[in-house]
Design a protein around this motif. Structure first.
Motif, PDB file in Angstrom:
ATOM      1  N   LYS A  73       0.842  -1.193   0.000  1.00  0.00           N
ATOM      2  CA  LYS A  73       0.000   0.000   0.000  1.00  0.00           C
ATOM      3  C   LYS A  73       0.883   1.251   0.000  1.00  0.00           C
ATOM      4  O   LYS A  73       2.073   1.208   0.344  1.00  0.00           O
ATOM      5  CB  LYS A  73      -0.905   0.030   1.244  1.00  0.00           C
ATOM      6  N   LEU A  74       0.286   2.358  -0.390  1.00  0.00           N
ATOM      7  CA  LEU A  74       0.996   3.627  -0.341  1.00  0.00           C
ATOM      8  C   LEU A  74       1.338   3.985   1.097  1.00  0.00           C
ATOM      9  O   LEU A  74       0.514   3.796   2.005  1.00  0.00           O
ATOM     10  CB  LEU A  74       0.132   4.744  -0.930  1.00  0.00           C
ATOM     11  N   GLU A  75       2.531   4.506   1.316  1.00  0.00           N
ATOM     12  CA  GLU A  75       2.891   4.964   2.658  1.00  0.00           C
ATOM     13  C   GLU A  75       2.003   6.125   3.084  1.00  0.00           C
ATOM     14  O   GLU A  75       1.650   6.255   4.259  1.00  0.00           O
ATOM     15  CB  GLU A  75       4.359   5.398   2.694  1.00  0.00           C
ATOM     16  N   SER A  76       1.621   6.963   2.132  1.00  0.00           N
ATOM     17  CA  SER A  76       0.803   8.139   2.441  1.00  0.00           C
ATOM     18  C   SER A  76      -0.676   7.802   2.602  1.00  0.00           C
ATOM     19  O   SER A  76      -1.445   8.606   3.135  1.00  0.00           O
ATOM     20  CB  SER A  76       0.960   9.189   1.339  1.00  0.00           C
ATOM     21  N   ASN A  77      -1.074   6.613   2.138  1.00  0.00           N
ATOM     22  CA  ASN A  77      -2.473   6.210   2.230  1.00  0.00           C
ATOM     23  C   ASN A  77      -2.552   4.686   2.230  1.00  0.00           C
ATOM     24  O   ASN A  77      -2.559   4.056   1.172  1.00  0.00           O
ATOM     25  CB  ASN A  77      -3.282   6.785   1.068  1.00  0.00           C
ATOM     26  N   PRO A  78      -2.633   4.066   3.385  1.00  0.00           N
ATOM     27  CA  PRO A  78      -2.608   2.600   3.483  1.00  0.00           C
ATOM     28  C   PRO A  78      -3.840   1.916   2.917  1.00  0.00           C
ATOM     29  O   PRO A  78      -3.932   0.684   2.962  1.00  0.00           O
ATOM     30  CB  PRO A  78      -2.492   2.364   4.993  1.00  0.00           C
ATOM     31  N   GLU A  79      -4.777   2.680   2.369  1.00  0.00           N
ATOM     32  CA  GLU A  79      -5.954   2.072   1.738  1.00  0.00           C
ATOM     33  C   GLU A  79      -5.759   1.883   0.231  1.00  0.00           C
ATOM     34  O   GLU A  79      -6.568   1.228  -0.416  1.00  0.00           O
ATOM     35  CB  GLU A  79      -7.190   2.944   1.985  1.00  0.00           C
ATOM     36  N   ARG A  80      -4.680   2.457  -0.321  1.00  0.00           N
ATOM     37  CA  ARG A  80      -4.455   2.421  -1.764  1.00  0.00           C
ATOM     38  C   ARG A  80      -3.364   1.409  -2.115  1.00  0.00           C
ATOM     39  O   ARG A  80      -2.195   1.580  -1.761  1.00  0.00           O
ATOM     40  CB  ARG A  80      -4.041   3.809  -2.272  1.00  0.00           C
ATOM     41  N   PRO A  81      -3.725   0.327  -2.835  1.00  0.00           N
ATOM     42  CA  PRO A  81      -2.723  -0.667  -3.228  1.00  0.00           C
ATOM     43  C   PRO A  81      -1.804  -0.152  -4.328  1.00  0.00           C
ATOM     44  O   PRO A  81      -2.131   0.802  -5.041  1.00  0.00           O
ATOM     45  CB  PRO A  81      -3.576  -1.847  -3.723  1.00  0.00           C
ATOM     46  N   VAL A  82      -0.655  -0.816  -4.452  1.00  0.00           N
ATOM     47  CA  VAL A  82       0.372  -0.420  -5.427  1.00  0.00           C
ATOM     48  C   VAL A  82       0.592  -1.551  -6.420  1.00  0.00           C
ATOM     49  O   VAL A  82       0.752  -2.718  -6.036  1.00  0.00           O
ATOM     50  CB  VAL A  82       1.697  -0.089  -4.719  1.00  0.00           C
ATOM     51  N   ILE A  83       0.604  -1.194  -7.700  1.00  0.00           N
ATOM     52  CA  ILE A  83       0.880  -2.120  -8.791  1.00  0.00           C
ATOM     53  C   ILE A  83       2.132  -1.638  -9.515  1.00  0.00           C
ATOM     54  O   ILE A  83       2.413  -0.441  -9.572  1.00  0.00           O
ATOM     55  CB  ILE A  83      -0.310  -2.178  -9.765  1.00  0.00           C
ATOM     56  N   PHE A  84       2.889  -2.574 -10.091  1.00  0.00           N
ATOM     57  CA  PHE A  84       4.107  -2.230 -10.826  1.00  0.00           C
ATOM     58  C   PHE A  84       3.931  -2.608 -12.296  1.00  0.00           C
ATOM     59  O   PHE A  84       3.653  -3.765 -12.616  1.00  0.00           O
ATOM     60  CB  PHE A  84       5.311  -2.958 -10.234  1.00  0.00           C
ATOM     61  N   SER A  85       4.105  -1.616 -13.173  1.00  0.00           N
ATOM     62  CA  SER A  85       3.953  -1.819 -14.614  1.00  0.00           C
ATOM     63  C   SER A  85       5.313  -2.089 -15.244  1.00  0.00           C
ATOM     64  O   SER A  85       6.266  -1.341 -15.036  1.00  0.00           O
ATOM     65  CB  SER A  85       3.320  -0.575 -15.242  1.00  0.00           C
ATOM     66  N   ALA A  86       5.402  -3.158 -16.036  1.00  0.00           N
ATOM     67  CA  ALA A  86       6.685  -3.584 -16.593  1.00  0.00           C
ATOM     68  C   ALA A  86       7.112  -2.729 -17.777  1.00  0.00           C
ATOM     69  O   ALA A  86       6.282  -2.180 -18.516  1.00  0.00           O
ATOM     70  CB  ALA A  86       6.605  -5.043 -17.021  1.00  0.00           C
ATOM     71  N   ARG A  87       8.402  -2.640 -17.951  1.00  0.00           N
ATOM     72  CA  ARG A  87       8.994  -1.863 -19.034  1.00  0.00           C
ATOM     73  C   ARG A  87       8.498  -2.350 -20.396  1.00  0.00           C
ATOM     74  O   ARG A  87       8.609  -3.533 -20.731  1.00  0.00           O
ATOM     75  CB  ARG A  87      10.517  -1.998 -18.982  1.00  0.00           C
ATOM     76  N   GLY A  88       7.952  -1.438 -21.176  1.00  0.00           N
ATOM     77  CA  GLY A  88       7.569  -1.750 -22.549  1.00  0.00           C
ATOM     78  C   GLY A  88       6.304  -2.555 -22.702  1.00  0.00           C
ATOM     79  O   GLY A  88       5.398  -2.164 -23.436  1.00  0.00           O
ATOM     80  N   THR A  89       6.209  -3.688 -22.021  1.00  0.00           N
ATOM     81  CA  THR A  89       5.048  -4.566 -22.171  1.00  0.00           C
ATOM     82  C   THR A  89       3.864  -4.097 -21.337  1.00  0.00           C
ATOM     83  O   THR A  89       2.730  -4.478 -21.587  1.00  0.00           O
ATOM     84  CB  THR A  89       5.381  -5.999 -21.749  1.00  0.00           C
ATOM     85  N   HIS A  90       4.143  -3.324 -20.287  1.00  0.00           N
ATOM     86  CA  HIS A  90       3.130  -2.816 -19.356  1.00  0.00           C
ATOM     87  C   HIS A  90       2.381  -3.931 -18.625  1.00  0.00           C
ATOM     88  O   HIS A  90       1.293  -3.693 -18.103  1.00  0.00           O
ATOM     89  CB  HIS A  90       2.122  -1.917 -20.088  1.00  0.00           C
ATOM     90  N   ALA A  91       2.955  -5.127 -18.593  1.00  0.00           N
ATOM     91  CA  ALA A  91       2.383  -6.196 -17.776  1.00  0.00           C
ATOM     92  C   ALA A  91       2.440  -5.772 -16.314  1.00  0.00           C
ATOM     93  O   ALA A  91       3.369  -5.074 -15.895  1.00  0.00           O
ATOM     94  CB  ALA A  91       3.161  -7.496 -17.980  1.00  0.00           C
ATOM     95  N   ASN A  92       1.462  -6.174 -15.535  1.00  0.00           N
ATOM     96  CA  ASN A  92       1.340  -5.710 -14.150  1.00  0.00           C
ATOM     97  C   ASN A  92       1.769  -6.776 -13.146  1.00  0.00           C
ATOM     98  O   ASN A  92       1.406  -7.949 -13.288  1.00  0.00           O
ATOM     99  CB  ASN A  92      -0.106  -5.304 -13.872  1.00  0.00           C
ATOM    100  N   TYR A  93       2.508  -6.336 -12.124  1.00  0.00           N
ATOM    101  CA  TYR A  93       2.994  -7.233 -11.085  1.00  0.00           C
ATOM    102  C   TYR A  93       2.832  -6.571  -9.720  1.00  0.00           C
ATOM    103  O   TYR A  93       2.630  -5.358  -9.619  1.00  0.00           O
ATOM    104  CB  TYR A  93       4.463  -7.593 -11.336  1.00  0.00           C
ATOM    105  N   GLY A  94       2.965  -7.392  -8.688  1.00  0.00           N
ATOM    106  CA  GLY A  94       2.769  -6.898  -7.335  1.00  0.00           C
ATOM    107  C   GLY A  94       4.029  -6.414  -6.648  1.00  0.00           C
ATOM    108  O   GLY A  94       3.951  -5.848  -5.554  1.00  0.00           O
TER     109      GLY A  94
END
Length: 410
Positions: free
Chosen positions: A225-246
């Motif tokens: 979650k965001l440090e500034s808002n623990p209710e908002r999850p964080v996703i990571f978008s991959a380089r170029g392909t934009h595939a999503n990971y945790g």
């Protein structure tokens, strides 16, 4: 029993409970009753949590996911409305622009024939990376996370207090992967990625994120979650392909020995909730939120492709590799992503022969120098002497034992 049934979390099923549910499905004749491993089904009054057409519930935005773009990302989020200005519709090799306006508008897209063989095709050479392809002007604001390119939000009431919020992220170009130093291959114009956050009675339950032909799912509790808002999850978008990971790091896939993988890190933070276009959907009709007219919603019914058809081998931009052509078909749009799914997963990966939908209780950490976790893959990286670690990794075929451990205890 149908998709309007509600589901409650019980934890791990006993073999007896699982047998009972299988018998139940066999009796009622509807396999969609089994949402996921670990669920029990019963009917429940959902009046309080019913989603009204064209109304986005407050809790959907309260828990909206955020996205870390890759720090060296070249192909940034794109405004789908401006994207189509640079395209023209092609069917069976013929330009059918005479059926709509020029330049093409998003309203025109909604007027195109219902035909999956239509391809929105670039008016000019996309291979030189013009601004409309790179989205260079759509970088998220470093302070607010707002991008000029809107996300698409589609909310679906699944009944029984269960609600799915689909966040779609559009990019004008997908840069395919490199395999053993060769590539990129599998590039395509237009790129629709998404995540879906499932709620029960207004509380976030689980999140699934797309990655190529599959994806991964986690319980909401497991997500960063965001440090500034623990209710908002964080996703990571991959380089170029934009595939999503945790998590950040290298994410190997499909091929052994890390020959094929995606890369994520803590690049610019994109907050899709700061700029989005919202809809609700009931499986048949789309309803625009915030006063959107039916004409502003019609584009979602477009069933064709958001990008060029696979380039002809005679095209000088095209290249062949045993892994994949350099340029392949553009993707289809949001309504083609199995939005009425019973499980939170869109579809199983090609190697998931049983078609199971697994929701992880812990994050699956990436590998390599950008990884911020440890886990089983980290153990293999820290075996001493190093040659022994390499031998073990080779014997484990790039980490299949780690996958087994993760599936057993993760």
């Amino acid at each position: 029993m149908n998709i309007k049934s509600s589901i409650g979390l019980l934890g791990e099923w006993s073999a007896l409970t699982l047998l009972f549910e299988i018998c139940l499905v066999a009796t009622v004749g509807d396999a969609s009753a089994l949402f996921n491993k670990g669920w029990k089904i019963w009917q429940q009054d959902d009046t309080e949590w019913k989603v009204e057409p064209g109304v986005i519930p407050d809790y959907v935005l309260q828990y909206a996911p955020t996205v870390h773009l890759y720090s060296e990302e070249v192909y940034l989020p794109c405004d789908y409305r401006k994207f189509v200005n640079h395209m023209h519709p092609v069917l069976s090799g013929k330009n059918i622009t005479d059926a709509v306006h020029t330049p093409l508008t998003i309203q025109d897209v909604g007027k195109l024939p219902i035909d999956r063989d239509i391809f929105l095709t670039a008016n000019t050479d996309f291979d030189v990376d013009p601004d409309w392809i790179t989205g260079v002007h759509n970088k998220p604001d470093l302070e607010t996370g707002r991008s000029p390119a809107p996300a698409i939000l589609i909310v679906i009431d699944k009944g029984g207090g269960w609600v799915d919020s689909f966040w779609f992220y559009f990019y004008a170009f997908n840069l395919g992967p490199f395999v053993m130093g060769s590539g990129p291959f599998g590039n395509h114009i237009g790129d629709w990625e998404h995540s879906v956050l499932r709620f029960h009675n207004g509380e976030p339950h689980s999140l699934w994120m797309s990655a190529h032909s599959g994806g991964s799912g986690f319980t909401f509790k497991a997500l960063e979650k965001l440090e500034s808002n623990p209710e908002r999850p964080v996703i990571f978008s991959a380089r170029g392909t934009h595939a999503n990971y945790g998590t950040a790091g290298q994410h190997s896939r499909d091929l052994p020995f890390r020959m094929l993988g995606d890369f994520t890190d803590r690049g610019m933070l994109w907050d899709p909730a700061k700029n989005f276009v919202g809809y609700t959907y009931d499986g048949t009709h789309v309803y625009g939120a915030n006063g959107l007219s039916p004409a502003d919603s019609a584009w979602l019914y477009y069933s064709g492709h958001w990008g060029d058809k696979t380039l002809d081998p005679s095209d000088p931009r095209q290249r062949y590799h045993p892994f994949e052509w350099r340029y392949i078909d553009g993707p289809t749009g949001p309504l083609d992503k199995n939005l009425m799914r019973a499980t939170v997963c869109q579809q199983p990966a090609w190697y998931n022969i049983f078609g199971t939908c697994r929701i992880r209780n812990t994050l699956e950490y990436g590998e390599g120098v950008e990884s911020e976790g440890f886990g089983c893959a980290g153990v293999l990286d820290h075996i001493w002497p190093s040659f022994l670690g390499k031998i073990i990794r080779f014997l484990f075929w790039g980490g299949w034992l780690c996958d087994f451990i993760d599936r057993t205890w993760g």
